[in-house]
Structures are given as C-alpha cells and as structure tokens.
Design an enzyme around this catalytic site. Structure first.
Site, PDB file in Angstrom:
ATOM      1  N   GLY A   1       0.778  -1.235   0.000  1.00 26.28           N
ATOM      2  CA  GLY A   1       0.000   0.000   0.000  1.00 26.28           C
ATOM      3  C   GLY A   1       0.809   1.284   0.000  1.00 26.28           C
TER       4      GLY A   1
ATOM      5  N   GLY B   1       3.335  -3.972  -3.804  1.00 23.02           N
ATOM      6  CA  GLY B   1       3.135  -4.352  -5.191  1.00 23.02           C
ATOM      7  C   GLY B   1       3.344  -3.128  -6.076  1.00 23.02           C
ATOM      8  N   ARG B   2       2.335  -2.249  -6.054  1.00 21.86           N
ATOM      9  CA  ARG B   2       2.324  -1.086  -6.947  1.00 21.86           C
ATOM     10  C   ARG B   2       3.615  -0.267  -6.891  1.00 21.86           C
ATOM     11  NH1 ARG B   2      -2.350   1.462  -8.813  1.00 21.86           N
ATOM     12  NH2 ARG B   2      -3.540   0.421  -7.163  1.00 21.86           N
TER      13      ARG B   2
ATOM     14  N   CYS C   1     -16.394   1.572 -27.356  1.00 18.68           N
ATOM     15  CA  CYS C   1     -17.656   2.276 -27.544  1.00 18.68           C
ATOM     16  C   CYS C   1     -18.295   2.545 -26.195  1.00 18.68           C
ATOM     17  CB  CYS C   1     -18.582   1.452 -28.419  1.00 18.68           C
ATOM     18  SG  CYS C   1     -17.807   0.970 -29.957  1.00 18.68           S
TER      19      CYS C   1
ATOM     20  N   TYR D   1      -0.972  -3.043 -11.892  1.00 18.89           N
ATOM     21  CA  TYR D   1      -2.426  -2.951 -12.002  1.00 18.89           C
ATOM     22  C   TYR D   1      -2.819  -2.283 -13.325  1.00 18.89           C
ATOM     23  CZ  TYR D   1      -1.935  -3.820  -7.003  1.00 18.89           C
ATOM     24  OH  TYR D   1      -1.605  -4.347  -5.782  1.00 18.89           O
TER      25      TYR D   1
END
Ligand SMILES: *Cc1c(COP(=O)(O)O)cnc(C)c1O
Length: 357
Positions: free
Chosen positions: A201, A237-238, A307, A335
């Site tokens: 986080g 992670g991120r 679309c 992500y």
C-alpha cells in the site's frame, strides 16, 4: 519523467499498442528499496503484475513473493521453485489451503478450521483488520478482509503442533506515505508478536510521476520500531512495479465535439484500465511522429477505441497532438494490463517489449 530509452524504443516499435517494460529501471529501483529496508524482509505482491520478466528481475532483490490464488502460486512456483511464498487472499478454497507455503495468511476463524481439517502442516499469520484510522488512503482494506479482535481471539486456542501461529499480518490501505505507515506500524509492532507482516500500500502518485515513496525513511523507521528478535516483513506491489511499465499507442483521430478536443488512440482502457479504476489522468508524453491534422497547446481528452464514454486515459490535459503521433503512457507497470478487460470489443492485444539494458 518517461526515460529517454523508453521514448526511443517507443518511436521504433513496428506495431502498437504495445507495452514496454524497462527492466534496468526496475532492477535499479528494487535494489534501492532493498538497501533502504535494511533488516526488514521484502516480499513482492504478485497481483500488482505477474509478468515473468519482471518477476525474474525482482527475484534478485526480494526475500519472497506474496501470492493470492492457486493460479499465482502455480505461476511463481514454476518460475522459482525454491523461493518462499506467502499465500494470502480472501476466500481460499480447500485446494488452495493445501498448497505448500512459507507462510499462509489466514483470513477468518472458519478458514483456520478448514486449514486444520486439511490435516497438513501450516505456518500461519493471522490477518488482522484492526479498527485503526487510516486518513488519506487511496483505498482502505476494511470490510471483509481479515478479522477483528473477536476473530483473532477465536483463532488463538485452535493452533496445534502442525498448524502453528507465527504472527500477524495486516494490509490496511493503499496509497499511504511513509509517516502514515510508520504510525500504523508503531501500533501494530507493539502488539508484540514474533513476526509481523505489515502489507503493502505504499503511495504512488499518478499526478506527480517524479515523486517516490520515502523508502529510506520507512526502512529506518521500521528498524527503530522493531523489537529485538522480531521479524518484520512488508509486501508492496504497486510501488515496486508501477514505474517500469509504459503503454505505447498511436493517435488515429483528433476532433472537436461541442467545443471539446479529443484525441482517439489505438487500444484503450481494455489494455490499460488503471486510470478508470483509480479515477486519475494517466501521465503521458506525446511524440510528434504524425504530422496529420491536430490541435496545438490546448486541453485535450485522450480516449481509446471502446464504444463507451468511460474509455478515457486522461481528461482535459493541455498538450499538442496530431494524427499519427505516438503517445507513451507512463506508470503502467502495475495494475495495468493484468487488471484490464482484454476481450471487450475484440481489438488486437498489445505486444510486449522488454528493454534489457
Ligand atoms: C494488494 C495487496 C498488497 C499489495 O498492495 P500494493 O498497494 O500494490 O502495494 C499487499 N498485500 C495484500 C494482502 C494485498 O491484498
């Protein structure tokens, strides 16, 4: 902010859309994180991006991998048969509870009972969902994750010689800076377990692509909070992989509708869903490879080929853009591709390119 070698590679790509992963940049970043953490153990949360080339680079720097499903477990075990795995995730099946692990993060008393019923050996961290304020988080992980104090108390008498309590796991929120995480860590390490996994986080700012989480401050702070003999682990992670990935595409059309300028790009958020899920403008650079009709230095909304009005990468950003230009979106390493709805509209999938030096 996007590295020159990535931009050089982007203009030479034969086919776009494509992802470009800057492996030397990842290597350097992960080495920096590792050094900053000193004695804190580092696992990578594979769900942020399970790309095998990225995992091979990260494997040089991390102590282990956090996997959140049987699929991730199989993928990582095949690549690195000997690396420690922490198995997490809500809603584990009995088959998943039987998977070999270094640690398993148990999410509820019933899950612990099912783990005991498998009859296997297990080394457990109980995932806590403590009632702590987390201000300024991008996403808080309260709700169904982990257990409150009553759940933890229910678990404690159930442990045996074969299903052992090793400590606590907490993953409270995403998008926290080092001082916020250290305030939480101070409370959690004080609960006094031999082993504590503080989760991931760490903040990543898409609005300020040059900003980085203060790894040295966090690592130093954790070293100061750690008790003698206590094992402390984190599983970002991120903040490890976001920066090394770029999504490269090309402008198909530029137009004005009711006064608003739009650039329509090949591909879309079915390849790079991050700006839709996070509600931000994905940072980008326009490379003037086109020379077709366009707009100069005015607010433009960059959209894809889907679309749906939700297919927006970035809204009202002042830029110059022409048909045929190359657009490179940065911060697309976590992500991004792996959380996107790839088959919506059946456009071709992007290619993947890796820079090795
Ligand atoms: C998603 C997740 C992580 C990684 O979170 P980041 O925000 O990507 O650092 C770590 N631990 C758990 C339990 C998670 O669910």
């Amino acid at each position: 902010m996007i590295a020159p070698r990535v931009l050089e590679a982007a203009v030479r790509l034969p086919d776009v859309p494509a992802y470009v992963y800057d492996l030397p940049a990842l290597d350097e970043h992960a080495a920096h994180v590792r050094r900053a953490l000193a004695g804190t153990e580092l696992y990578y949360a594979v769900k942020a991006n399970p790309d095998a080339e990225l995992l091979r680079v990260l494997a040089r720097h991390v102590d282990g991998f956090e996997v959140s499903s049987g699929g991730e477990h199989a993928h990582v075990s095949a690549l690195f048969p000997d690396r420690p795995l922490a198995l997490g995730g809500p809603g584990k099946t009995d088959d998943e509870l039987r998977l070999p692990h270094h640690r398993i993060h148990v999410e509820s008393p019933n899950e612990l009972r099912r783990l005991l019923a498998t009859g296997g050996d297990a080394d457990v961290l109980l995932r806590m969902n403590p009632d702590l304020p987390v201000e300024g988080a991008a996403l808080t992980m309260s709700g169904p994750f982990g257990m409150d104090d009553a759940g933890v108390q229910e678990c404690l008498p159930l442990f045996t010689d074969r299903v052992r309590l090793r400590g606590l796991h907490v993953h409270l929120a995403s998008g926290l800076d080092a001082p916020q995480l250290l305030r939480l860590a101070a409370t959690l390490l004080d609960i006094g377990h031999d082993e504590v996994n503080l989760g991931g986080g760490m903040a990543v700012s898409y609005a300020d692509p040059g900003a980085r989480f203060d790894w040295s401050g966090y690592g130093g702070g954790l070293a100061a909070l750690r008790r003698a003999g206590q094992r402390v682990r984190i599983e970002p992670g991120r903040a490890l992989t976001a920066y090394c990935g770029s999504y490269v595409t090309r402008v198909v059309d530029v137009k004005r509708v009711h006064g608003e300028a739009y650039a329509i790009l090949l591909g879309g958020t079915h390849h790079l869903r991050t700006p839709v899920t996070k509600g931000h403008d994905q940072p980008f650079t326009v490379l003037p490879t086109g020379g077709g009709p366009g707009v100069t230095d005015e607010p433009v909304t960059l959209v894809g080929q889907l679309c749906t009005p939700k297919d927006v990468f970035a809204r009202n950003i002042r830029t110059s853009v022409r048909v045929g230009d190359t657009v490179v979106f940065g911060m697309a390493g976590a992500y991004a591709w792996n959380i996107s709805h790839h088959d919506f509209l059946m456009h071709p999938k992007p290619r993947f390119h890796y820079l090795y030096r």
